[in-house]
Design an enzyme around this catalytic site. Structure first.
Site, PDB file in Angstrom:
ATOM      1  N   ASN A 171       3.743   8.507  -0.895  1.00 54.97           N
ATOM      2  CA  ASN A 171       2.825   7.390  -1.115  1.00 54.97           C
ATOM      3  C   ASN A 171       1.839   7.880  -2.175  1.00 54.97           C
ATOM      4  OD1 ASN A 171       0.880   5.412  -1.040  1.00 54.97           O
ATOM      5  ND2 ASN A 171       0.135   5.900   1.022  1.00 54.97           N
ATOM      6  N   LYS A 181      -0.394   6.378  -3.734  1.00 59.09           N
ATOM      7  CA  LYS A 181      -1.727   5.739  -3.685  1.00 59.09           C
ATOM      8  C   LYS A 181      -2.174   5.343  -5.105  1.00 59.09           C
ATOM      9  CE  LYS A 181      -2.608   8.125   0.592  1.00 59.09           C
ATOM     10  NZ  LYS A 181      -3.552   8.599   1.586  1.00 59.09           N
ATOM     11  N   HIS A 185      -1.266   0.126   5.777  1.00 55.52           N
ATOM     12  CA  HIS A 185      -1.779   1.482   5.569  1.00 55.52           C
ATOM     13  C   HIS A 185      -3.264   1.511   5.939  1.00 55.52           C
ATOM     14  CE1 HIS A 185      -3.127   5.184   3.738  1.00 55.52           C
ATOM     15  NE2 HIS A 185      -1.874   5.579   3.841  1.00 55.52           N
ATOM     16  N   GLU A 234      -5.780   2.762   4.645  1.00 60.54           N
ATOM     17  CA  GLU A 234      -6.748   2.485   3.573  1.00 60.54           C
ATOM     18  C   GLU A 234      -6.843   0.985   3.304  1.00 60.54           C
ATOM     19  OE1 GLU A 234      -4.885   5.338   1.055  1.00 60.54           O
ATOM     20  OE2 GLU A 234      -5.597   6.869   2.447  1.00 60.54           O
ATOM     21  N   GLU A 292       0.340   7.175  11.381  1.00 54.87           N
ATOM     22  CA  GLU A 292      -0.592   7.966  10.576  1.00 54.87           C
ATOM     23  C   GLU A 292      -1.974   7.947  11.223  1.00 54.87           C
ATOM     24  OE1 GLU A 292       0.911   8.137   6.239  1.00 54.87           O
ATOM     25  OE2 GLU A 292      -0.235   6.303   6.447  1.00 54.87           O
ATOM     26  N   GLY A 348      -5.391  12.763   4.386  1.00 57.79           N
ATOM     27  CA  GLY A 348      -6.153  13.310   3.269  1.00 57.79           C
ATOM     28  C   GLY A 348      -7.227  14.301   3.696  1.00 57.79           C
ATOM     29  N   SER A 352      -1.614  14.437   6.129  1.00 55.52           N
ATOM     30  CA  SER A 352      -1.638  15.854   5.745  1.00 55.52           C
ATOM     31  C   SER A 352      -0.334  16.577   6.061  1.00 55.52           C
ATOM     32  CB  SER A 352      -2.836  16.575   6.378  1.00 55.52           C
ATOM     33  OG  SER A 352      -4.050  15.996   5.896  1.00 55.52           O
TER      34      SER A 352
HETATM   35  P1  PGA Z   1      -1.914  12.460   3.069  1.00 56.77           P
HETATM   36  O1  PGA Z   1      -1.696  10.858   3.081  1.00 56.77           O
HETATM   37  O2  PGA Z   1      -0.532  13.068   3.133  1.00 56.77           O
HETATM   38  O3  PGA Z   1      -2.618  12.749   1.797  1.00 56.77           O
HETATM   39  O4  PGA Z   1      -2.720  12.789   4.286  1.00 56.77           O
HETATM   40  C1  PGA Z   1      -0.702  10.252   3.870  1.00 56.77           C
HETATM   41  C2  PGA Z   1      -0.815   8.750   3.734  1.00 56.77           C
HETATM   42  O5  PGA Z   1      -1.928   8.221   3.722  1.00 56.77           O
HETATM   43  O6  PGA Z   1       0.220   8.042   3.635  1.00 56.77           O
END
Ligand code: PGA
Length: 251
Positions: free
Chosen positions: A10, A12, A96, A98, A167, A173, A213
């Site tokens: 992803n 982003k 997601h 976010e 998630e 992140g 992560s």
């Molecule tokens: P990350 O993000 O691997 O940077 O924690 C995962 C995601 O939000 O899909």
């Protein structure tokens, strides 16, 4: 029941066009030698076309991170599933964290988007997960259940085109990964819940990715868990070598 693992990047809101094409090329080059794992990249809207040309006829699936639920019309700034399909997209994320917590998408909107993506023939990657305060208040399973209920079992009939991404928001992140056992517990809950929402056979065929992560050094442990069928990778997907190591760990 053996489920083929699905590891998706992803990206982003990252990369410029040249970097997106370069990253896609490097992923394709490394993915050539890998079989037995489904691989995908969910790229920013504006690079779906360019990256799609790189991924065309390869074993790396083209994906998007969001889509609007209407087919076309007066929806200034929005992108429809049809538009993404036109550019070759094969999968798309919904819900997601976010989009839920930063962009403030409501459960109703997430549900409409999920329906539109699946109905258009794409693979739907529906993201669920609790915030830290919800975990601390023992609300993890209730939050995940409510997010799962955004889906409409009567319409979602092909388990191969449904993927759930668990998630935990506190792990995204942050460098703080859920332990193998913490993740497995929620994955098992999700599969059990799908058994009730659909049936046990359907539930046994749906891939449940872990995200938050995931890195080359923790990917194997997570993906060895019984109900963890791949990963949705943010930060570590922005470098082809770390992404490909995670893909390898899914073999
Ligand atoms: P990350 O993000 O691997 O940077 O924690 C995962 C995601 O939000 O899909």
């Amino acid at each position: 029941m053996t489920r083929v693992k699905f590891v998706a990047g992803n990206w982003k809101m990252n990369t410029n066009k040249a970097q997106a094409v370069e990253l896609a090329k490097a992923v394709v080059a490394g993915a050539k030698a890998i079989s037995g794992v489904q691989i995908g990249c969910a790229v920013p809207f504006v690079y779906v076309d360019a990256v799609g040309q790189v991924l065309n006829d390869t074993n790396v699936m083209l994906g998007a991170q969001d889509a609007y639920f209407e087919k076309n019309g007066a929806f200034t700034g929005e992108i429809s599933v049809e538009m993404l399909k036109d550019l070759g997209a094969k999968f798309c994320l919904t819900g997601h964290s976010e989009r839920r917590h930063v962009i403030k998408e409501t459960p109703e909107l997430v549900g409409k988007k999920a329906d539109a993506i699946y109905s258009a023939g794409l693979t739907l990657v529906h993201c669920v997960g609790e915030k830290l305060e919800e975990r601390d208040a023992n609300k993890t399973l209730a939050v995940v259940e409510a997010q799962m209920k955004e889906l409409q079992p009567a319409k979602l009939t092909d388990p191969s085109r449904l993927v759930i991404a668990y998630e935990p928001v506190w792990a995204i992140g942050t460098g703080r990964t859920a332990t193998d056992a913490q993740a497995q517990e929620v994955h098992a809950f999700i599969r059990d819940l799908m058994g009730k929402m659909w049936n046990a056979d359907f539930a046994s065929k749906v891939r449940i990715q872990y995200g938050g992560s995931m890195k080359p050094d923790n990917a194997k442990g997570l993906m060895s868990q019984k109900d963890i069928d791949g990963g949705l990778i943010g930060g570590a997907a922005l470098k082809a070598d770390s992404f490909l190591k995670i893909v390898e760990a899914g073999k």
